[in-house]
Scaffold this active site. Structure first.
Site, PDB file in Angstrom:
ATOM      1  N   PRO A  80      -6.723 -12.857   0.417  1.00 39.86           N
ATOM      2  CA  PRO A  80      -7.655 -12.861  -0.709  1.00 39.86           C
ATOM      3  C   PRO A  80      -7.797 -11.446  -1.259  1.00 39.86           C
ATOM      4  O   PRO A  80      -8.079 -10.509  -0.519  1.00 39.86           O
ATOM      5  CB  PRO A  80      -8.972 -13.329  -0.077  1.00 39.86           C
ATOM      6  CG  PRO A  80      -8.881 -12.844   1.335  1.00 39.86           C
ATOM      7  CD  PRO A  80      -7.419 -12.892   1.714  1.00 39.86           C
ATOM      8  N   MET A  81      -7.576 -11.271  -2.557  1.00 41.04           N
ATOM      9  CA  MET A  81      -7.717  -9.960  -3.177  1.00 41.04           C
ATOM     10  C   MET A  81      -8.548 -10.127  -4.443  1.00 41.04           C
ATOM     11  O   MET A  81      -8.097 -10.745  -5.419  1.00 41.04           O
ATOM     12  CB  MET A  81      -6.357  -9.348  -3.493  1.00 41.04           C
ATOM     13  CG  MET A  81      -5.493  -9.122  -2.260  1.00 41.04           C
ATOM     14  SD  MET A  81      -3.867  -8.423  -2.631  1.00 41.04           S
ATOM     15  CE  MET A  81      -4.337  -6.777  -3.204  1.00 41.04           C
ATOM     16  N   CYS A 132     -14.351  -6.394   3.567  1.00 38.52           N
ATOM     17  CA  CYS A 132     -14.296  -5.722   2.268  1.00 38.52           C
ATOM     18  C   CYS A 132     -14.907  -4.320   2.367  1.00 38.52           C
ATOM     19  O   CYS A 132     -16.062  -4.171   2.761  1.00 38.52           O
ATOM     20  CB  CYS A 132     -15.039  -6.535   1.211  1.00 38.52           C
ATOM     21  SG  CYS A 132     -15.024  -5.740  -0.423  1.00 38.52           S
ATOM     22  N   LYS A 190     -12.386 -12.666   8.808  1.00 44.27           N
ATOM     23  CA  LYS A 190     -11.494 -11.533   8.534  1.00 44.27           C
ATOM     24  C   LYS A 190     -12.278 -10.253   8.772  1.00 44.27           C
ATOM     25  O   LYS A 190     -13.346 -10.057   8.187  1.00 44.27           O
ATOM     26  CB  LYS A 190     -10.960 -11.576   7.104  1.00 44.27           C
ATOM     27  CG  LYS A 190      -9.896 -10.518   6.820  1.00 44.27           C
ATOM     28  CD  LYS A 190      -9.172 -10.820   5.517  1.00 44.27           C
ATOM     29  CE  LYS A 190      -7.946  -9.913   5.346  1.00 44.27           C
ATOM     30  NZ  LYS A 190      -8.285  -8.555   4.940  1.00 44.27           N
ATOM     31  N   GLY A 221      -2.066  -5.837   7.078  1.00 38.52           N
ATOM     32  CA  GLY A 221      -2.081  -4.428   6.712  1.00 38.52           C
ATOM     33  C   GLY A 221      -0.723  -3.764   6.772  1.00 38.52           C
ATOM     34  O   GLY A 221      -0.060  -3.765   7.809  1.00 38.52           O
ATOM     35  N   ARG A 274      -0.956  -6.923  -0.543  1.00 38.15           N
ATOM     36  CA  ARG A 274      -0.219  -6.050  -1.453  1.00 38.15           C
ATOM     37  C   ARG A 274       1.287  -6.175  -1.261  1.00 38.15           C
ATOM     38  O   ARG A 274       2.058  -5.984  -2.209  1.00 38.15           O
ATOM     39  CB  ARG A 274      -0.675  -4.601  -1.256  1.00 38.15           C
ATOM     40  CG  ARG A 274      -2.126  -4.348  -1.684  1.00 38.15           C
ATOM     41  CD  ARG A 274      -2.561  -2.929  -1.360  1.00 38.15           C
ATOM     42  NE  ARG A 274      -2.488  -2.663   0.078  1.00 38.15           N
ATOM     43  CZ  ARG A 274      -2.365  -1.445   0.610  1.00 38.15           C
ATOM     44  NH1 ARG A 274      -2.288  -0.385  -0.181  1.00 38.15           N
ATOM     45  NH2 ARG A 274      -2.313  -1.291   1.920  1.00 38.15           N
TER      46      ARG A 274
END
Length: 335
Positions: free
Chosen positions: A8-9, A104, A145, A206, A230
């Site tokens: 989720p971004m 976050c 998360k 990551g 990403r």
């Protein structure tokens, strides 16, 4: 077989991009942008706004992207009761799973009792996950998360254990603290300590930009499952590449011309979904990620970085891929 999850971004991986990326194959599940839970009980429209996959589901169906990939709903906040209510509502609407955001790092989010700030108090993580697990049907998985900590990485085992003890079915670990932000390196070995300590599945997240990174992350963490964020934005078929490698299959990665076609389809679809003034911003945002992997993305970004009008952006695509104009004139669908 590794489980590969699309991360989720916020403001990036929306319904449209979930559809596009999952259609390329290799992604087993995905998670929505976080839904912020503050001091009120959220109505159903809040959930369907960020997760349109919840709309028009038959009884006992779960939310899926058009390509069939299950979609979990992510919640963010600090109030156990309201989070639990929201989780139960999302589950009743068809969420494939409920994920809780404890990672976050955004200052605004942390100032308002959400995200990574909760890593400072593992007991609160326990209370939130416990309330969620009690409120959500047993058939709906509850995941969390986390990062490795807030100010440092000294308490990651305590944090992870709190989520597991409270009943989380799965734990995703971004291998950095809040203070680390997104700066390399990712501490995959710390995730390995968590993986060794917990009985539930642990997903490593990551700095996984390539198949080689996946193999290193897997070796250092002991986790077979990964979450890609990403990395998928910079290389849209990374999940498919990983799956092909694991299965010893021949796979030809997407070329820049193929990615440019995908980018154009994404841009075209956005015309009916978003105000025209944001079309260039969304396009440049994705190009900023793509240029890490494709030199052609940097060239195209430089070409359009000052353009804002739809006609100008269209012309840039038509000039880059002359066949696009003929395809559009013929009424063909471009993805």
């Amino acid at each position: 077989m590794p489980l590969i999850v699309l991360a989720p971004m916020e403001g990036v991986v929306d319904y449209q991009l979930r559809d596009l990326l999952t259609s390329l194959g290799g992604i087993d599940s995905c998670v929505t942008e976080f839904i912020r839970v503050t001091d009120t009980r959220l109505p159903p429209r809040v959930f369907t706004r960020l997760c349109p996959e919840l709309l028009n589901l038959a009884p006992n169906q779960i939310a899926r992207t058009p390509s069939g990939t299950p979609v979990a709903v992510q919640l963010l906040g600090g109030n156990p009761e309201l989070l639990a209510f929201s989780g139960a509502r999302a589950a009743s609407m068809g969420a494939a799973a409920i994920d809780i955001n404890f990672g976050c790092p955004a200052k605004t989010v942390n100032r308002h009792d959400g995200g990574a700030c909760l890593l400072q108090t593992p007991e609160r993580i326990y209370n939130i996950v416990k309330a969620m697990r009690a409120a959500v049907p047993e058939t709906t998985p509850v995941s969390a998360k986390i990062r490795l900590g807030f100010n440092d990485r000294s308490r990651y085992l305590e944090i992870a254990q709190a989520a597991a003890d409270a009943g989380a079915n799965r734990l995703t670990v971004h291998a950095r603290s809040k203070v680390d932000g997104y700066k390399p390196p990712a501490y995959w070995d710390c995730v390995g300590h968590i993986n060794a300590a917990l009985a539930i599945p642990v997903v490593v997240n990551g700095d996984i930009w390539s198949v080689a990174d996946y193999l290193r992350a897997r070796a250092e963490s002991g986790c077979e499952d990964v979450m890609l964020g990403r990395g998928l934005l910079s290389c849209p078929d990374l999940a498919a590449q990983i799956k092909a490698h694991v299965n010893h299959l021949t796979y030809q990665p997407l070329t820049w011309p193929q990615v440019l076609q995908l980018l154009f389809g994404h841009y075209q679809a956005g015309k009916s979904l978003f105000p025209k003034k944001y079309l260039g911003d969304r396009l440049k945002q994705w190009l900023a990620h793509l240029k890490r992997h494709y030199p052609g993305a940097q060239v195209f970004f430089n070409r359009i970085k000052t353009l804002r009008e739809e006609a100008q952006l269209d012309a840039a695509f038509f000039s880059e891929i002359p066949a696009l104009r003929a395809q559009l004139s013929a009424g063909e669908t471009i993805r």
